[in-house]
Design a protein around this motif. Structure first.
Motif, PDB file in Angstrom:
ATOM      1  N   TYR A 114       0.853  -1.186   0.000  1.00  0.00           N
ATOM      2  CA  TYR A 114       0.000   0.000   0.000  1.00  0.00           C
ATOM      3  C   TYR A 114       0.894   1.242   0.000  1.00  0.00           C
ATOM      4  CZ  TYR A 114      -4.140   2.764   0.913  1.00  0.00           C
ATOM      5  OH  TYR A 114      -5.171   3.657   0.800  1.00  0.00           O
ATOM      6  N   GLU A 115       1.502   1.507  -1.152  1.00  0.00           N
ATOM      7  CA  GLU A 115       2.371   2.673  -1.298  1.00  0.00           C
ATOM      8  C   GLU A 115       1.621   3.754  -2.046  1.00  0.00           C
ATOM      9  OE1 GLU A 115       6.729   2.064  -1.954  1.00  0.00           O
ATOM     10  OE2 GLU A 115       6.027   0.216  -2.868  1.00  0.00           O
ATOM     11  N   ARG A 116       2.173   4.974  -2.074  1.00  0.00           N
ATOM     12  CA  ARG A 116       1.533   6.038  -2.843  1.00  0.00           C
ATOM     13  C   ARG A 116       1.802   5.772  -4.318  1.00  0.00           C
ATOM     14  NH1 ARG A 116       2.897  10.810  -4.381  1.00  0.00           N
ATOM     15  NH2 ARG A 116       4.936  10.698  -3.404  1.00  0.00           N
ATOM     16  N   HIS A 126       4.485  -6.742  -9.923  1.00  0.00           N
ATOM     17  CA  HIS A 126       4.916  -8.118 -10.164  1.00  0.00           C
ATOM     18  C   HIS A 126       6.426  -8.210 -10.104  1.00  0.00           C
ATOM     19  CE1 HIS A 126       0.871  -7.651 -11.712  1.00  0.00           C
ATOM     20  NE2 HIS A 126       0.712  -8.944 -11.453  1.00  0.00           N
ATOM     21  N   GLN A 127       6.886  -9.268  -9.506  1.00  0.00           N
ATOM     22  CA  GLN A 127       8.340  -9.456  -9.426  1.00  0.00           C
ATOM     23  C   GLN A 127       8.748 -10.746 -10.106  1.00  0.00           C
ATOM     24  OE1 GLN A 127       9.516  -9.564  -5.277  1.00  0.00           O
ATOM     25  NE2 GLN A 127       9.749  -7.333  -5.151  1.00  0.00           N
ATOM     26  N   ILE A 128       9.973 -10.728 -10.624  1.00  0.00           N
ATOM     27  CA  ILE A 128      10.660 -11.979 -10.895  1.00  0.00           C
ATOM     28  C   ILE A 128      11.797 -12.009  -9.874  1.00  0.00           C
ATOM     29  CG2 ILE A 128      10.126 -12.294 -13.349  1.00  0.00           C
ATOM     30  CD1 ILE A 128      12.695 -10.760 -13.979  1.00  0.00           C
ATOM     31  N   VAL A 256      21.415   0.740   1.956  1.00  0.00           N
ATOM     32  CA  VAL A 256      21.087  -0.157   3.076  1.00  0.00           C
ATOM     33  C   VAL A 256      19.879  -1.042   2.787  1.00  0.00           C
ATOM     34  CG1 VAL A 256      22.139   1.224   4.890  1.00  0.00           C
ATOM     35  CG2 VAL A 256      19.759   1.663   4.229  1.00  0.00           C
ATOM     36  N   ARG A 257      19.139  -0.741   1.687  1.00  0.00           N
ATOM     37  CA  ARG A 257      17.941  -1.501   1.325  1.00  0.00           C
ATOM     38  C   ARG A 257      16.801  -1.255   2.331  1.00  0.00           C
ATOM     39  NH1 ARG A 257      16.381  -2.925  -2.016  1.00  0.00           N
ATOM     40  NH2 ARG A 257      15.966  -5.127  -2.092  1.00  0.00           N
ATOM     41  N   GLY A 258      15.580  -1.497   1.866  1.00  0.00           N
ATOM     42  CA  GLY A 258      14.419  -1.165   2.693  1.00  0.00           C
ATOM     43  C   GLY A 258      13.916  -2.295   3.571  1.00  0.00           C
ATOM     44  N   GLY A 278      13.593   4.474  -9.599  1.00  0.00           N
ATOM     45  CA  GLY A 278      14.623   4.027 -10.530  1.00  0.00           C
ATOM     46  C   GLY A 278      15.242   2.668 -10.255  1.00  0.00           C
ATOM     47  N   THR A 279      14.921   2.047  -9.107  1.00  0.00           N
ATOM     48  CA  THR A 279      15.533   0.745  -8.825  1.00  0.00           C
ATOM     49  C   THR A 279      14.728  -0.350  -9.522  1.00  0.00           C
ATOM     50  OG1 THR A 279      16.296   1.567  -6.710  1.00  0.00           O
ATOM     51  CG2 THR A 279      16.331  -0.810  -7.014  1.00  0.00           C
ATOM     52  N   VAL A 280      15.351  -1.020 -10.470  1.00  0.00           N
ATOM     53  CA  VAL A 280      14.598  -2.031 -11.215  1.00  0.00           C
ATOM     54  C   VAL A 280      14.820  -3.438 -10.663  1.00  0.00           C
ATOM     55  CG1 VAL A 280      14.508  -0.669 -13.336  1.00  0.00           C
ATOM     56  CG2 VAL A 280      16.356  -2.294 -13.033  1.00  0.00           C
ATOM     57  N   ALA A 281      15.986  -3.656 -10.069  1.00  0.00           N
ATOM     58  CA  ALA A 281      16.256  -4.982  -9.503  1.00  0.00           C
ATOM     59  C   ALA A 281      17.147  -4.778  -8.285  1.00  0.00           C
ATOM     60  CB  ALA A 281      16.967  -5.867 -10.520  1.00  0.00           C
TER      61      ALA A 281
HETATM   62  P1  HAM Z   1      12.582  -4.729  -2.923  1.00  0.00           P
HETATM   63  O1  HAM Z   1      13.712  -3.776  -3.138  1.00  0.00           O
HETATM   64  O2  HAM Z   1      11.603  -4.350  -1.891  1.00  0.00           O
HETATM   65  O3  HAM Z   1      13.240  -6.124  -2.583  1.00  0.00           O
HETATM   66  O4  HAM Z   1      11.806  -4.969  -4.276  1.00  0.00           O
HETATM   67  C1  HAM Z   1      12.485  -5.443  -5.424  1.00  0.00           C
HETATM   68  C2  HAM Z   1      11.996  -4.707  -6.656  1.00  0.00           C
HETATM   69  O5  HAM Z   1      10.582  -4.788  -6.779  1.00  0.00           O
HETATM   70  C3  HAM Z   1      12.282  -3.207  -6.659  1.00  0.00           C
HETATM   71  O6  HAM Z   1      13.596  -2.941  -7.053  1.00  0.00           O
HETATM   72  C4  HAM Z   1      11.272  -2.724  -7.684  1.00  0.00           C
HETATM   73  O7  HAM Z   1      11.757  -2.907  -8.996  1.00  0.00           O
HETATM   74  C5  HAM Z   1      10.085  -3.642  -7.446  1.00  0.00           C
HETATM   75  N1  HAM Z   1       9.079  -2.956  -6.616  1.00  0.00           N
HETATM   76  C6  HAM Z   1       9.047  -2.836  -5.275  1.00  0.00           C
HETATM   77  N2  HAM Z   1       7.954  -2.155  -4.882  1.00  0.00           N
HETATM   78  C7  HAM Z   1       7.268  -1.821  -5.989  1.00  0.00           C
HETATM   79  C8  HAM Z   1       6.042  -1.115  -6.257  1.00  0.00           C
HETATM   80  N3  HAM Z   1       5.288  -0.641  -5.273  1.00  0.00           N
HETATM   81  N4  HAM Z   1       5.656  -0.971  -7.549  1.00  0.00           N
HETATM   82  C9  HAM Z   1       6.392  -1.471  -8.558  1.00  0.00           C
HETATM   83  N5  HAM Z   1       7.544  -2.151  -8.371  1.00  0.00           N
HETATM   84  C10 HAM Z   1       7.987  -2.331  -7.110  1.00  0.00           C
HETATM   85  C11 HAM Z   1      12.514  -7.259  -2.329  1.00  0.00           C
HETATM   86  O8  HAM Z   1      11.351  -7.394  -2.522  1.00  0.00           O
HETATM   87  C12 HAM Z   1      13.390  -8.409  -1.864  1.00  0.00           C
HETATM   88  N6  HAM Z   1      12.508  -9.562  -1.599  1.00  0.00           N
HETATM   89  C13 HAM Z   1      14.447  -8.752  -2.907  1.00  0.00           C
HETATM   90  C14 HAM Z   1      15.310  -9.897  -2.477  1.00  0.00           C
HETATM   91  C15 HAM Z   1      15.159 -11.187  -2.840  1.00  0.00           C
HETATM   92  N7  HAM Z   1      16.326  -9.845  -1.628  1.00  0.00           N
HETATM   93  C16 HAM Z   1      16.823 -11.053  -1.450  1.00  0.00           C
HETATM   94  N8  HAM Z   1      16.126 -11.890  -2.177  1.00  0.00           N
END
Ligand code: HAM
Length: 410
Positions: A114-116, A126-128, A256-258, A278-281
């Motif tokens: 639930y982000e803005r 969606h994630q890969i 530091v990552r979120g 801008g963070t894609v992966a």
């Molecule tokens: P995260 O940085 O929260 O990491 O999300 C990874 C990616 O998901 C982000 O870089 C972005 O591309 C996409 N993303 C996140 N939130 C949104 C959003 N609200 N709308 C569109 N895209 C979004 C993780 O989720 C960790 N589980 C990654 C990981 C896996 N670390 C270790 N293993």
């Protein structure tokens, strides 16, 4: 009656974007398979405590962004905001560690936060992603980053890599003390949330997106100066491997990552082309999480990429197969046309049978709209029209026509 609308932050993905969606996911899948990762299909709903215990109580995800509800059985559940926590839960619950060696898993699918909403940020996205369980070598860190780079390169997406190390438990303890006293001195310059974070989770302050907080922490001590020998060695090795592989990177000591579960290596692939999001992966190591969630002491690492953000960056789709249009000359040939279409599809030819009835002219209009490469008119003597040249040929039977069509399409 008012028109029904989609819920804010949710999207319909259709047309060209749906094609790009498939292209992104399929490209990633191919590369996961090339690296010998196995798929895991994880549930959308988990016990809420899984995310609190892994992502971290003080993170924005837990504090503000989770879709939490009670199901009809009174269970407190959440729509998954990310995939790592579920993968770890499955690794423990399904006893995957008992298989021995190490496990390499990938997943794809919807996540909810639930982000803005804004460009590149949605409430359902969606994630890969991929996770490796059971190896603590820097070789694994390098290979994971290389795999992400391969996916982005295959999609012809131009992004830069930033890396950092958050150190191991020992390094972190020392650093957190230093950071805390730094932050206390500047407490009055920080936002309300960050003031609370000083004691509870000071690292999160460095991840705050508010300008004042960013400015106030510009000269904060950096973790890299506090790394233990072991963490330092790992980081040096990783840098050596990346350089050796020809992967450019920038060290960002503020990265530091979120999410709270990271240890040692963290990384992000970033672009300036899609605005603030801008963070894609992104990803990194989380060597203590499996144990923390009740599993055996297992080092692990992984990453995830946002499909919607990748879609914004994909410029060209691979060329699509040409479509062949089948038109029954008159309704008496409807069944014959169904069979003709079936025959073409069995041969792998992309086929559109014109389903509307009406004048031949109106049906030809549809064929033009569909950008058909060839049109087959089904009648006693079938005809083939090449839409590029306008040439039209009559055949004695369908088999002869199909032979000619096959040679023209190849
Ligand atoms: P995260 O940085 O929260 O990491 O999300 C990874 C990616 O998901 C982000 O870089 C972005 O591309 C996409 N993303 C996140 N939130 C949104 C959003 N609200 N709308 C569109 N895209 C979004 C993780 O989720 C960790 N589980 C990654 C990981 C896996 N670390 C270790 N293993």
């Amino acid at each position: 009656m008012s028109q029904l609308k989609k819920v804010r932050g949710f999207q319909d993905i259709y047309g060209e974007d749906a094609k790009k969606y498939r292209y992104v996911v399929e490209t990633a899948r191919k590369i996961f398979e090339r690296y010998n990762f196995e798929e895991i299909i994880l549930p959308f709903v988990e016990d809420v405590s899984l995310f609190i215990r892994s992502v971290g109580e003080e993170t924005d995800i837990i504090q503000k962004e989770m879709y939490v509800f009670e199901d009809r059985g009174g269970r407190k559940v959440a729509l998954r905001p990310e995939g790592t926590a579920s993968a770890v839960r499955a690794y423990i619950e399904e006893g995957l560690y008992a298989k021995g060696g190490y496990q390499k898993l990938f997943y794809e699918g919807a996540m909810f936060r639930y982000e803005r909403p804004q460009a590149g940020r949605y409430r359902q996205f969606h994630q890969i992603g991929a996770e490796i369980f059971g190896v603590d070598t820097p070789l694994a860190d390098a290979e994971l980053i290389k795999m992400v780079r391969d996916i982005l390169d295959s999609l012809k997406i131009d992004v830069r890599l930033e890396i950092n190390s958050l150190g191991d438990f020992e390094s972190r303890k020392l650093y957190v003390e230093k950071l805390k006293s730094f932050l206390k001195e500047r407490e009055n310059l920080l936002c309300d949330d960050c003031r609370k974070r000083i004691e509870r989770n000071p690292l999160r302050v460095l991840d705050c997106k508010i300008e004042e907080c960013k400015r106030a922490t510009e000269d904060a001590p950096v973790i890299l100066d506090f790394l233990s020998e072991r963490s330092m060695e790992r980081f040096e090795k990783l840098k050596e491997y990346l350089t050796g592989l020809g992967i450019d990177y920038r060290i960002n000591p503020r990265l530091v990552r979120g999410l709270d579960y990271y240890t040692d290596t963290v990384f992000e692939f970033i672009t300036d082309k899609i605005g603030a999001q801008g963070t894609v992966a992104a990803g990194g190591r989380y060597d203590t999480l499996v144990k923390q969630l009740g599993g055996p002491d297992t080092p692990a690492l992984g990453f995830a990429a946002g499909v919607e953000r990748l879609i914004l960056l994909v410029e060209n789709l691979p060329e699509e197969k040409p479509v062949v249009v089948v038109i029954p000359l008159i309704t008496d040939f409807n069944l014959e046309s169904l069979k003709t279409a079936e025959m073409l599809r069995k041969l792998g030819i992309k086929t559109e049978l014109i389903l509307k009835e009406g004048s031949l002219k109106s049906r030809m209009k549809l064929a033009n709209k569909l950008k058909g490469s060839f049109v087959i008119f089904v009648s006693e003597k079938p005809e083939l029209k090449d839409m590029m040249t306008g040439e039209q040929e009559v055949f004695d039977n369908l088999d002869d026509l199909v032979e000619v069509l096959k040679s023209r399409l190849s």
